[in-house]
Design an enzyme around this catalytic site. Structure first.
Site, short mmCIF file in Angstrom:
data_model
loop_
_atom_site.label_atom_id
_atom_site.label_comp_id
_atom_site.label_asym_id
_atom_site.label_seq_id
_atom_site.Cartn_x
_atom_site.Cartn_y
_atom_site.Cartn_z
CE1 TYR A 165 11.60 5.49 2.81
CE2 TYR A 165 12.78 7.52 1.71
CZ TYR A 165 12.31 6.39 1.94
OH TYR A 165 12.09 5.56 0.31
CE LYS A 169 15.66 3.72 1.94
NZ LYS A 169 14.33 2.09 2.18
N1 NAP Z 1 8.77 4.08 -5.09
C1 NAP Z 1 10.10 5.23 -5.00
O1 NAP Z 1 9.75 6.69 -5.56
C2 NAP Z 1 10.78 5.53 -4.17
C3 NAP Z 1 12.56 5.97 -3.97
C4 NAP Z 1 13.53 5.26 -3.78
C5 NAP Z 1 13.56 3.37 -2.87
N2 NAP Z 1 12.02 3.04 -2.48
C6 NAP Z 1 12.19 2.52 -1.82
O2 NAP Z 1 11.89 0.81 -2.79
C7 NAP Z 1 11.45 -0.04 -1.54
C8 NAP Z 1 10.18 -0.66 -1.93
O3 NAP Z 1 8.81 0.76 -2.18
P1 NAP Z 1 7.50 0.68 -2.95
O4 NAP Z 1 8.11 1.70 -3.48
O5 NAP Z 1 7.64 -0.37 -3.07
O6 NAP Z 1 6.84 1.03 -1.90
P2 NAP Z 1 5.69 -0.11 -1.20
O7 NAP Z 1 4.81 -0.12 -2.87
O8 NAP Z 1 4.94 1.03 -0.12
O9 NAP Z 1 5.92 -1.46 -1.40
C9 NAP Z 1 6.57 -1.83 -0.10
C10 NAP Z 1 6.78 -2.48 0.59
O10 NAP Z 1 7.04 -3.57 2.11
C11 NAP Z 1 6.42 -3.85 2.68
N3 NAP Z 1 6.71 -4.00 4.08
C12 NAP Z 1 6.36 -3.15 4.39
N4 NAP Z 1 6.82 -3.12 6.04
C13 NAP Z 1 7.20 -3.46 6.23
C14 NAP Z 1 7.45 -5.74 7.01
N5 NAP Z 1 7.30 -4.68 8.22
N6 NAP Z 1 7.86 -6.53 6.32
C15 NAP Z 1 8.19 -6.69 6.03
N7 NAP Z 1 7.26 -6.20 4.60
C16 NAP Z 1 7.11 -5.16 5.04
C17 NAP Z 1 5.74 -3.62 2.36
O11 NAP Z 1 4.06 -4.84 2.24
P3 NAP Z 1 2.67 -4.23 2.75
O12 NAP Z 1 1.68 -4.22 1.20
O13 NAP Z 1 1.83 -5.46 4.36
O14 NAP Z 1 2.34 -3.10 3.33
C18 NAP Z 1 5.05 -4.14 0.74
O15 NAP Z 1 5.01 -4.75 0.63
C19 NAP Z 1 11.69 0.79 -0.15
O16 NAP Z 1 12.64 0.31 0.69
C20 NAP Z 1 11.35 1.74 -0.10
O17 NAP Z 1 11.63 2.52 0.56
C21 NAP Z 1 11.10 3.70 -3.15
#
Ligand code: NAP
Length: 242
Positions: A165, A169
């Site tokens: 992961y 990034k």
């Molecule tokens: N949460 C954190 O603390 C954090 C920190 C740093 C960076 N980020 C980044 O921020 C972004 C959003 O994260 P989040 O925390 O909101 O995660 P999340 O709640 O798990 O949401 C992830 C989203 O990505 C979608 N997704 C996954 N695989 C996909 C695919 N193959 N095609 C299309 N959509 C797909 C999921 O769809 P489904 O509902 O269908 O699974 C969901 O809508 C990510 O890139 C993550 O790495 C998050």
């Protein structure tokens, strides 16, 4: 009716930070295309956004499936004639062993979504972004991908040994830099956003920040004025180390 509305595509916009980015862009009068791999979840998100006054549409889009990406690009061209904002938000986090015992298949699966997904979608959408007066690409990154931070033994997350992961990034950040360099001199700016540690399904809702807070940097970068620099990595406090 808004003449020549601003059009934004957010991948993985059906929940979490992506949904919030869509909502906050919509609040600014931007037409939001909710990219989601699941029709039911995508349509439900669109209905929630519409209920909040957002002009939102569902676009089927699985970032690991080139056909859905090509179909989405063709649909956006026919329907809107351009794209102004692309938010590469879709991402996954899988359970990982420390680097020396990490299974290569796990690493490949993470890269397929987090790295190649961003690459596929960006490449497909650039012709549409070139038709915008001020195109913006925002790649959702993380401080976990920062080599500057991770190579400091005092970094609080240096013991978080998640090579797949975290390095996905780092690769996203590399795409920000190289696409920004290629597009320098055009009206398209490319940036990386670090949302901070947010309470979403990805973190089992353990993050200290809300998705609303996590969305803010991406929204700022998506609406960056033309005099601002391209090719940077930011969180809410400013520049993040590569
Ligand atoms: N949460 C954190 O603390 C954090 C920190 C740093 C960076 N980020 C980044 O921020 C972004 C959003 O994260 P989040 O925390 O909101 O995660 P999340 O709640 O798990 O949401 C992830 C989203 O990505 C979608 N997704 C996954 N695989 C996909 C695919 N193959 N095609 C299309 N959509 C797909 C999921 O769809 P489904 O509902 O269908 O699974 C969901 O809508 C990510 O890139 C993550 O790495 C998050």
């Amino acid at each position: 009716m808004v003449v020549n509305p601003t059009i934004a595509l957010v991948t993985g916009a059906n929940k979490g930070i992506g949904f919030e980015i869509a909502r906050q862009l919509g609040e600014r009068g931007i037409t939001v295309l909710v990219g989601a791999r699941n029709e039911k979840r995508g349509e439900e998100a669109v209905q929630k956004l519409i209920a909040q006054g957002v002009n939102a549409y569902f676009v089927p889009l699985d970032v690991t499936d080139q056909q859905t990406i090509d179909d989405a690009a063709a649909h956006i061209l026919t329907t809107f004639g351009k794209l102004d904002i692309l938010i590469n938000n879709a991402g996954i986090f899988l359970q990982e062993s420390p680097p020396s015992s990490l299974d290569v298949e796990t690493m490949k699966a993470v890269y397929d979504t987090n790295v190649f997904g961003v690459f596929r979608v960006t490449k497909a959408m650039i012709p549409l972004l070139r038709r915008s007066e001020s195109g913006r690409i925002v790649n959702m990154s993380s401080s976990l991908g920062s080599l500057g931070l991770n190579s400091d033994p005092n970094f609080e997350l240096a013991s978080f040994l998640v090579l797949g992961y975290n390095s996905s990034k780092t690769a996203v950040n590399a795409m920000t830099v190289f696409f920004a360099n290629e597009l320098r001199g055009t009206s398209i700016k490319v940036s990386s956003a670090d949302p901070g540690y947010c309470a979403t399904s990805m973190t089992n809702y353990s993050g200290s920040r809300s998705p609303q807070e996590g969305a803010q940097t991406a929204v700022r970068l998506a609406t960056l004025p033309s005099e601002e620099a391209t090719g940077g990595f930011y969180n809410e406090n400013g520049v993040v180390s590569w």
